[in-house]
Motif scaffolding. Structure first.
Motif, short mmCIF file in Angstrom:
data_model
loop_
_atom_site.label_atom_id
_atom_site.label_comp_id
_atom_site.label_asym_id
_atom_site.label_seq_id
_atom_site.Cartn_x
_atom_site.Cartn_y
_atom_site.Cartn_z
N ASP A 266 25.93 23.85 -2.99
CA ASP A 266 26.98 23.01 -3.51
C ASP A 266 28.24 23.14 -2.66
O ASP A 266 29.35 23.01 -3.14
CB ASP A 266 27.29 23.39 -4.97
CG ASP A 266 28.13 22.32 -5.67
OD1 ASP A 266 28.20 21.19 -5.17
OD2 ASP A 266 28.70 22.63 -6.72
N ARG B 133 30.93 22.11 0.16
CA ARG B 133 31.53 20.82 0.53
C ARG B 133 31.57 20.61 2.04
O ARG B 133 32.54 20.12 2.58
CB ARG B 133 32.95 20.75 -0.02
CG ARG B 133 33.00 20.65 -1.50
CD ARG B 133 33.27 19.24 -1.90
NE ARG B 133 33.43 19.17 -3.34
CZ ARG B 133 32.95 18.20 -4.06
NH1 ARG B 133 32.30 17.22 -3.51
NH2 ARG B 133 33.13 18.19 -5.36
N ASN C 13 23.96 19.24 -4.36
CA ASN C 13 24.86 18.29 -5.00
C ASN C 13 25.54 17.44 -3.94
O ASN C 13 25.52 17.77 -2.76
CB ASN C 13 25.91 19.01 -5.84
CG ASN C 13 25.34 19.55 -7.13
OD1 ASN C 13 24.30 19.11 -7.59
ND2 ASN C 13 26.02 20.51 -7.72
N ASP C 14 26.14 16.35 -4.37
CA ASP C 14 26.95 15.46 -3.53
C ASP C 14 26.15 14.67 -2.51
O ASP C 14 26.68 14.25 -1.49
CB ASP C 14 28.07 16.23 -2.83
CG ASP C 14 28.97 16.96 -3.80
OD1 ASP C 14 29.22 16.40 -4.89
OD2 ASP C 14 29.42 18.07 -3.49
N LEU D 34 27.91 11.37 -2.13
CA LEU D 34 29.36 11.47 -2.18
C LEU D 34 30.05 10.46 -1.28
O LEU D 34 31.06 9.86 -1.65
CB LEU D 34 29.80 12.89 -1.78
CG LEU D 34 31.29 13.17 -1.77
CD1 LEU D 34 31.86 13.09 -3.18
CD2 LEU D 34 31.57 14.54 -1.16
N HIS E 6 24.35 15.67 -10.97
CA HIS E 6 25.77 15.51 -10.66
C HIS E 6 26.12 14.04 -10.41
O HIS E 6 25.34 13.31 -9.82
CB HIS E 6 26.06 16.34 -9.39
CG HIS E 6 27.48 16.71 -9.23
ND1 HIS E 6 28.35 15.91 -8.52
CD2 HIS E 6 28.19 17.77 -9.65
CE1 HIS E 6 29.54 16.48 -8.49
NE2 HIS E 6 29.47 17.61 -9.18
N THR F 157 28.00 12.65 -8.31
CA THR F 157 28.07 12.28 -6.89
C THR F 157 26.71 12.47 -6.21
O THR F 157 26.62 12.39 -5.00
CB THR F 157 29.15 13.08 -6.15
OG1 THR F 157 28.85 14.47 -6.30
CG2 THR F 157 30.53 12.77 -6.66
#
Length: 135
Positions: free
Chosen positions: A71, A73, A98-99, A102, A126, A128
């Motif tokens: 997770d 970024r 995740n993302d 995004l 999630h 995103t």
């Protein structure tokens, strides 16, 4: 039974999963973001380092993890490099990310993964984007 987590406020997923069948976990993050009960999780080792540094300093721990929750970024290009490194390490397990939707870079990253190795779980994950890759 073993879990590695990259990012996500040091131990967020570990707090949930340590109460199930996970015996040991490793949480990697750029800074110490533990708070409350995360500071006292039994069986969890917290390490301050980025995702690439973790792969070079702690390969045995990462390879032992049956599930990796990623997770962090980092941008799509870096995630591609990270996933390639994981494959080159001969990792066998599940990577939950995740993302994945995004932005256009993360969408591109997600499209580059072999469709037979991945599943988009955004509908239950999630907002995103959540995806799973089985290596």
């Amino acid at each position: 039974e073993y879990l590695a987590e990259f990012g996500s406020e040091f131990g967020t997923a570990l707090r949930v999963l340590m109460n199930s069948r996970v015996k040991r976990g490793w949480a990697f993050d750029m800074e110490d973001q533990r708070y409350g009960e995360a500071r006292n999780l039994s069986g969890v080792e917290f390490r301050i380092c980025d995702a690439f540094e973790a792969m070079s300093k702690y390969p045995g721990d990462i390879l032992m993890a049956e599930l990796i929750h990623f997770d962090s970024r980092i941008d799509g290009l870096s995630k591609i490099k990270w996933l390639k490194n994981l494959i080159e390490m001969d990792y066998h397990g599940i990577v939950l990310m995740n993302d994945i939707h995004l932005n256009k870079y993360m969408n591109h990253f997600w499209r580059l993964i072999d469709p037979e190795l991945k599943a988009d779980l955004t509908h239950v994950g999630h907002h995103t984007g959540t995806g799973v890759v089985v290596l």
